[in-house]
Design an enzyme around this catalytic site. Structure first.
Site, PDB file in Angstrom:
ATOM      1  N   GLU A  51      41.182  51.290  37.613  1.00 37.00           N
ATOM      2  CA  GLU A  51      40.736  51.328  39.011  1.00 37.00           C
ATOM      3  C   GLU A  51      41.726  52.037  39.930  1.00 37.00           C
ATOM      4  O   GLU A  51      41.332  52.706  40.881  1.00 37.00           O
ATOM      5  CB  GLU A  51      40.493  49.910  39.548  1.00 37.00           C
ATOM      6  CG  GLU A  51      39.282  49.201  38.978  1.00 37.00           C
ATOM      7  CD  GLU A  51      39.606  48.365  37.757  1.00 37.00           C
ATOM      8  OE1 GLU A  51      40.731  48.502  37.223  1.00 37.00           O
ATOM      9  OE2 GLU A  51      38.747  47.575  37.332  1.00 37.00           O
ATOM     10  N   PHE A 113      36.235  32.523  38.497  1.00 36.67           N
ATOM     11  CA  PHE A 113      36.627  33.613  37.609  1.00 36.67           C
ATOM     12  C   PHE A 113      36.580  34.965  38.336  1.00 36.67           C
ATOM     13  O   PHE A 113      35.585  35.305  38.965  1.00 36.67           O
ATOM     14  CB  PHE A 113      35.697  33.638  36.382  1.00 36.67           C
ATOM     15  CG  PHE A 113      36.022  34.750  35.427  1.00 36.67           C
ATOM     16  CD1 PHE A 113      37.222  34.759  34.730  1.00 36.67           C
ATOM     17  CD2 PHE A 113      35.137  35.804  35.231  1.00 36.67           C
ATOM     18  CE1 PHE A 113      37.532  35.785  33.846  1.00 36.67           C
ATOM     19  CE2 PHE A 113      35.439  36.835  34.348  1.00 36.67           C
ATOM     20  CZ  PHE A 113      36.648  36.822  33.659  1.00 36.67           C
ATOM     21  N   GLN A 114      37.641  35.714  38.231  1.00 35.41           N
ATOM     22  CA  GLN A 114      37.780  37.033  38.866  1.00 35.41           C
ATOM     23  C   GLN A 114      37.561  36.991  40.370  1.00 35.41           C
ATOM     24  O   GLN A 114      37.005  37.918  40.954  1.00 35.41           O
ATOM     25  CB  GLN A 114      36.867  38.070  38.192  1.00 35.41           C
ATOM     26  CG  GLN A 114      37.306  38.369  36.758  1.00 35.41           C
ATOM     27  CD  GLN A 114      36.685  39.624  36.172  1.00 35.41           C
ATOM     28  OE1 GLN A 114      35.566  39.991  36.523  1.00 35.41           O
ATOM     29  NE2 GLN A 114      37.407  40.277  35.271  1.00 35.41           N
ATOM     30  N   LYS A 163      28.556  39.026  45.477  1.00 42.20           N
ATOM     31  CA  LYS A 163      27.429  39.347  44.604  1.00 42.20           C
ATOM     32  C   LYS A 163      26.091  38.877  45.186  1.00 42.20           C
ATOM     33  O   LYS A 163      25.071  39.557  45.040  1.00 42.20           O
ATOM     34  CB  LYS A 163      27.660  38.724  43.225  1.00 42.20           C
ATOM     35  CG  LYS A 163      26.858  39.395  42.126  1.00 42.20           C
ATOM     36  CD  LYS A 163      27.313  38.885  40.759  1.00 42.20           C
ATOM     37  CE  LYS A 163      26.510  39.532  39.646  1.00 42.20           C
ATOM     38  NZ  LYS A 163      26.946  39.036  38.328  1.00 42.20           N
ATOM     39  N   MET A 482      64.817  61.654  39.755  1.00 40.05           N
ATOM     40  CA  MET A 482      65.280  61.416  41.120  1.00 40.05           C
ATOM     41  C   MET A 482      66.193  60.199  41.176  1.00 40.05           C
ATOM     42  O   MET A 482      67.199  60.198  41.890  1.00 40.05           O
ATOM     43  CB  MET A 482      64.084  61.249  42.073  1.00 40.05           C
ATOM     44  CG  MET A 482      64.472  61.220  43.533  1.00 40.05           C
ATOM     45  SD  MET A 482      65.319  62.725  44.053  1.00 40.05           S
ATOM     46  CE  MET A 482      63.959  63.668  44.739  1.00 40.05           C
TER      47      MET A 482
END
Lengths: 568, 175
Positions: A51, A113-114, A163, A482
């Protein structure tokens, strides 16, 4: 027509002219992906491996195309994986709409969940965000989000859609044109489009006293310097800026985000800041009027803020009022769109002649000892010879600074880089987004380092699958260069955890993803490989083997005055 | 940005915001991450049900307050911001305090209640709950006097303030 929330979302994206979205599906966005599936003829989706990179891709798409980028992710980890991409877009004022699913509202607040409070988490790194609690507000929210993302100073906006809202149904009426502009409760500069017509007349009246004063400051100046930032690129004010420079006979320096604006001009002294040119940094300290346009006086540009431009009055033009007097006190400021302000200012300033100042500013020599080694400058110059107008994305580190220093950028947004947040791992996603955002499908080059590339190489599968024309040029010096440079200069050569002596073999990796890979250790070999890659229009990898102790120079130590170089 | 600002003057800032969930979190989060110290914060609805008003007391020099106002304006939910000085505004704070009070101490306490125009909200054999309102100084001196009796518990609302005169909260955000 009656549609569910997921369908309304996709219809609203199409309504906004979105042709490509980047994302990754999951449980809480299943309805959205189902509606997307049914509309694949009207909107395309790029499936990334992670993602975060979908977020960077939407950001790169926005920067390259000038449109608003869109990224979709699921709830919980899908959403939290976006946070770095959102923060990156926020720091660089990039208009991206991030859409996340969330668990149904009946489960919210139960640690289901999630489940993640992504609106809470992203408040500090979004221009605005929404948790949509009712289907009745959904279409309006999406239209508002797009408007906010691109108006005023652009930035990312997140919409979190539970949802149950995706599944609920309501009447949907498509809108177009002016009707898409939402009625916000209050109009502020931050959420205004470029003023036109009546709004422009009102703006002129309000700005007049400041414009007059600005013209006076310019008339009185003997050593004016224009300091050009990303805001000029965002507002499309490069023409006005160059005209002002000609009119008042002033040199120009640019920030990292402003590179490409003063294209090919003799007035351009180079980049300002920690790795700026001698000419730009020294002019900054000598000028008596600093005309700062679309800049935010970043610490990387300023060095020591207290010792910055000590002889100068500061005229600051920016669309974001909060940037005024934030890091540097200004003599005078004008808040507004750079193009509008410069245009109004131009009508008030007369032709000036500062020949001796121009000569003085330009006469500062850059030390560029010819090198026997295969080194970054040669690579970048050879790249520019083949494709001078090509979009170049970078990751973050030495390769990023070398690219900024040695690739002569010719147009705004030609360089796509994480300037503010400095996100290693930004590059490959951003490059693929930029390539998708290029209307003509021209190749985009990603200049990356072996360290940065290891953070996003999983997206090789994406560019390979979709044949996205990204030429990956890896500057492989076997170290986090760097950080190593700072360890060399400031930490007694103690190379703590910066040596990358552990692969992978990037050629085998290219092979694994079905990409052409070439390893080069001379500028001739590079030029041949790059020319071939550019002509093929296929994604590929070119690995450049560099010395581990290659450094970025010039350099000003952090917190030092900007003309006090620790490396020349 | 995180500068100790205790020695700086106090500013009372009125903020009109959209009356929506999460607004307080947006405002207080901004203060925290930009390093502004809040002495006091009070929030409540206004005559317009869609608008809430937040009153903040902050410390800082003028530049810091200017930055704060402009950062507040960047929040989409913020409609208007007004910085009020002590001279041009009236401010009040309400305090509820539970004081230890035996029967013999009640009379002395009642005298204080009288002087400070406080109210007695509850009395038991061992304690009293008092309500006091006023500006910071008044509440501070009341509390120092009550300390002799023993303060068991206290709660205060935070400062609320309005500008004096006929004017209502307006702001030109162009500059």
């Amino acid at each position: 027509m009656k549609l569910n929330g997921a369908a309304i979302l996709i219809e609203c994206l199409i309504e906004q002219g979105v042709g490509t979205v980047f994302g990754f599906p999951g449980g809480a966005v299943l309805p959205i992906y189902d509606e997307l599936y049914q509309r694949m003829d009207r909107i395309s989706h790029v499936l990334t491996a992670h993602e975060q990179h979908a977020g960077h891709a939407a950001d790169g798409y926005a920067r390259a195309s000038g449109k608003t980028g869109v990224c979709i992710a699921t709830s919980g980890p899908g959403a939290t994986n976006l946070v770095t991409a959102i923060a990156t877009a926020y720091m660089d004022s990039s208009p991206v709409v991030f859409i996340t699913g969330n668990v149904p509202q009946s489960l919210m607040g139960t640690d289901s969940f999630q489940e993640a409070d992504i609106t809470g988490m992203t408040m500090p790194v979004t221009k605005h965000n929404y948790l949509v609690t009712s289907i009745d507000r959904l279409a309006e929210t999406i239209r508002e989000a797009f408007y906010i993302a691109r108006s005023g100073r652009p930035g990312p906006v997140l919409i979190d859609i539970p949802k149950d809202v995706q599944l609920a149904e309501t009447e949907y009426t498509p809108l177009s044109g002016e009707a898409l502009i939402p009625q916000l409760s209050i109009k502020k500069p931050l959420t205004q489009l470029r003023p036109e017509g009546e709004a422009l007349e009102m703006y002129k009246t309000k700005a007049q006293p400041r414009l007059e004063k600005a013209a006076q400051l310019i008339a009185e100046a003997h050593r004016p310097l224009i300091y050009c930032g990303g805001g000029v690129a965002l507002s499309g004010a490069q023409g006005e800026l160059m005209e002002l420079a000609e009119r008042i006979d002033a040199p120009i320096c640019a920030t990292l985000m402003g590179l490409g604006v003063p294209a090919g001009s003799e007035r351009m002294l180079g980049m300002i800041g920690m790795h700026g040119t001698h000419a730009a940094n020294i002019a900054m300290q000598r000028c008596d009027l600093l005309i700062a346009v679309g800049v935010r006086f970043s610490d990387r540009a300023l060095g020591n803020a207290a010792a910055f431009a000590p002889n100068a009055k500061v005229l600051h033009i920016d669309i974001d009022r909060a940037e005024i007097n934030k890091n540097v006190s200004t003599t005078l400021h004008i808040t507004g769109d750079a193009r509008v302000v410069l245009d109004l200012l131009l009508s008030r300033v007369s032709q000036k002649n500062h020949a001796s100042w121009m000569t003085q500013a330009r006469s500062v020599e850059e030390e560029q000892a010819p090198s026997e080694r295969f080194e970054p400058r040669q690579i970048l110059q050879s790249m520019a010879k083949v494709a001078p107008c090509m979009t170049v994305a970078t990751d973050v580190g030495q390769h990023q600074m070398w690219t900024a220093q040695h690739f002569p950028f010719l147009r705004p947004h030609q360089l796509i880089t994480s300037g503010g947040l400095g996100t290693m791992g930004f590059g490959l996603g951003a490059a693929m987004g930029a390539a998708k955002g290029d209307g003509e499908g021209r190749p985009v080059t990603l200049v990356t380092g072996d360290g940065s590339f290891r953070m996003n190489l999983t997206e090789l599968s994406t560019i390979a699958h979709y044949s996205i024309p990204v030429i990956v040029v890896i500057f492989n010096n076997g170290t986090l260069g760097m950080v190593r440079q700072w360890q060399t200069l400031f930490f007694g050569h103690r190379y703590s955890q910066t040596t990358l002596d552990r692969g992978p073999d990037f050629m085998k990796l290219a092979d694994a993803y079905g990409l052409e890979g070439t390893r080069v250790d001379s500028v001739e070999a590079f030029a041949a490989a790059f020319e071939k890659a550019y002509a093929s229009g296929k994604p590929c990898i070119i690995e450049c083997m560099l010395d581990i102790d290659e450094m970025v120079a010039p350099m000003v130590a952090p917190g030092s005055p900007i003309d006090s170089f620790c490396l020349n | 940005m995180y500068i100790q600002t205790d020695n700086h003057p106090r500013y009372t800032v009125g903020v009109l915001v959209d009356n929506e969930p999460g607004v307080l979190s947006r405002v207080s989060g901004l203060f925290f991450r930009r390093g502004f110290n809040i002495d006091s914060l009070a929030v409540g609805p206004t005559q317009d049900p869609e608008v809430s008003r937040i009153t903040l007391v902050v410390r800082g020099d003028e530049a810091k307050i200017e930055q704060l106002v402009q950062q507040l304006y960047k929040l989409i939910c913020v409609q208007k911001v007004q910085v009020m000085s002590n001279r041009n505004s009236v401010e009040r704070q309400l305090l509820l305090v539970k004081v230890s009070a035996t029967v013999s101490e009640r009379e002395g306490l009642m005298r204080l209640v009288d002087i400070f125009k406080a109210k007695v909200l509850d009395v038991t054999k061992n304690s009293m709950v008092l309500q006091v309102s006023g500006d910071n100084d008044k509440l501070a001196s009341m509390l120092s006097l009550l300390a002799d009796y023993g303060i068991l518990e206290l709660v205060r609302t935070g400062v609320v303030a309005l500008e004096r005169g006929d004017g209502v909260m307006t702001s030109d955000i162009f500059d």
